[in-house]
Design a protein around this motif. Structure first.
Motif, short mmCIF file in Angstrom:
data_model
loop_
_atom_site.label_atom_id
_atom_site.label_comp_id
_atom_site.label_asym_id
_atom_site.label_seq_id
_atom_site.Cartn_x
_atom_site.Cartn_y
_atom_site.Cartn_z
N ARG A 34 -3.45 9.79 -1.72
CA ARG A 34 -2.47 10.49 -0.96
C ARG A 34 -1.54 9.74 0.01
NH1 ARG A 34 -7.07 12.73 0.37
NH2 ARG A 34 -6.88 12.05 2.50
N PRO A 35 -0.49 9.97 0.17
CA PRO A 35 0.56 9.24 0.91
C PRO A 35 0.01 8.73 2.20
CG PRO A 35 1.66 10.99 -0.01
CD PRO A 35 0.15 11.36 -0.34
N ASP A 36 -0.99 9.47 2.85
CA ASP A 36 -1.46 9.09 4.21
C ASP A 36 -2.89 8.43 3.88
OD1 ASP A 36 -2.65 11.41 3.37
OD2 ASP A 36 -2.63 12.48 5.38
N SER A 37 -3.22 8.10 2.71
CA SER A 37 -4.49 7.89 2.53
C SER A 37 -4.98 6.30 3.23
CB SER A 37 -4.89 7.60 1.16
OG SER A 37 -4.68 8.73 0.34
N PHE A 38 -3.89 5.29 3.20
CA PHE A 38 -4.07 4.05 3.62
C PHE A 38 -3.15 3.64 4.19
CE2 PHE A 38 -6.50 4.62 -0.40
CZ PHE A 38 -7.75 4.38 0.01
N GLN A 39 -3.01 2.44 5.12
CA GLN A 39 -2.00 1.84 5.84
C GLN A 39 -1.67 0.59 5.14
OE1 GLN A 39 -4.77 3.32 7.77
NE2 GLN A 39 -3.39 4.79 7.41
N LEU A 40 -2.48 -0.21 4.03
CA LEU A 40 -2.06 -1.36 3.59
C LEU A 40 -2.70 -1.28 2.14
CD1 LEU A 40 -0.87 -4.25 3.56
CD2 LEU A 40 -2.74 -4.89 4.58
N VAL A 41 -2.11 -1.72 0.94
CA VAL A 41 -2.79 -1.84 -0.23
C VAL A 41 -2.75 -3.20 -0.77
CG1 VAL A 41 -2.95 -0.87 -2.60
CG2 VAL A 41 -2.29 0.76 -0.78
N PHE A 42 -3.76 -3.71 -1.25
CA PHE A 42 -3.91 -5.18 -2.05
C PHE A 42 -4.02 -4.77 -3.55
CE2 PHE A 42 -4.91 -6.38 2.29
CZ PHE A 42 -4.09 -7.67 2.38
N LEU A 43 -3.08 -5.05 -4.28
CA LEU A 43 -3.09 -4.73 -5.99
C LEU A 43 -3.05 -6.08 -6.53
CD1 LEU A 43 -0.52 -1.91 -6.17
CD2 LEU A 43 -2.78 -1.85 -6.87
N ASP A 44 -4.14 -6.24 -7.50
CA ASP A 44 -4.01 -7.19 -8.29
C ASP A 44 -3.06 -6.85 -9.55
OD1 ASP A 44 -4.62 -9.38 -9.87
OD2 ASP A 44 -6.44 -8.19 -11.11
#
Length: 241
Positions: free
Chosen positions: A47-57
């Motif tokens: 969801r748009p408010d799920s996380f404040q930062l995402v690390f993506l391989d």
């Protein structure tokens, strides 16, 4: 805060978690970390408010990191995304989804780059200065700092520490060296105005002919060599405020 780590390699997820929990930024070290083994697993409950930062391989089985980022952007245009990769070959394509940065694996070898990215995309994470005092980590709110210098001859473990001067007038003689502290405070609001003296512009009351008068009544010098540059930087700071 909540941080997602999306990588199909279990060891890579574990390594990044360990690095984040020891990065020196309190907000990040205390964050809740959520590992995901695939883009599909991550997107299933996103969801748009799920996380404040995402690390993506970038290179994952199934939906790769770039495609995952495109789907994230349809819901969260401003969410900071940091790509993890073993190659820079995907950089151009990745920039189409406006990432906050790239980290080359293994992340344990690029801690300085990680810290720089965290400080840029999470400004609130940079609100404190972490130093060493008597062998323990001490965090000082940057807003409390008036200036930093190498007053006296304090030596710890064969090297010289430095002194953090607070707006209250209190002096903290810390184990961290002046270069370490100066590097951590490197920003447009902290400027070296004298040899081994770093002043916080937010603590300045007025610019004088030979120095700064601080809001707590103290005065710090500006070297003749640095006066023109320092005064210019201070005026620019005032315009930004």
């Amino acid at each position: 805060m909540k941080i997602a780590i999306v990588d199909d390699e279990a060891e890579a997820r574990k390594e990044l978690q360990l690095v984040l929990h020891s990065c020196g930024l309190e907000l990040v070290e205390q964050a809740e970390l959520y590992p995901f083994a695939s883009g599909e697993e991550f997107l299933a409950g996103f969801r748009p408010d799920s996380f404040q930062l995402v690390f993506l391989d970038i290179r994952m089985q199934g939906i790769n990191g770039i495609e995952t980022a495109r789907l994230i952007r349809k819901q969260a245009a401003q969410l900071p995304i940091v790509f993890l990769t073993s190659s820079a070959d995907y950089a151009l394509e990745g920039y189409q989804v406006f990432p906050a940065g790239y980290l080359l694996k293994p992340v344990g070898k690029v801690r300085a780059q990680l810290l720089d990215i965290l400080q840029r995309c999470l400004p609130e994470a940079s609100s404190v200065l972490t130093v060493q005092l008597n062998g323990r980590a001490l965090q000082i709110a940057r807003a409390r700092i008036a200036y930093v210098d190498v007053k006296g001859n304090r030596r710890v473990g064969g090297r010289r520490g430095c002194v953090v001067h607070l707006l209250t007038g209190r002096e903290l003689a810390v184990d961290s060296s002046y270069p370490e502290v100066a590097a951590a405070l490197r920003s447009a609001d902290f400027v070296e105005c004298y040899n081994h003296l770093l002043v916080h512009f937010a603590a300045v009351e007025q610019l004088l002919a030979d120095g700064f008068e601080l809001k707590n009544g103290e005065r710090v010098p500006i070297s003749r060599r640095l006066y023109r540059e320092t005064s210019h930087d201070y005026m620019e700071y005032l315009l930004r405020k």
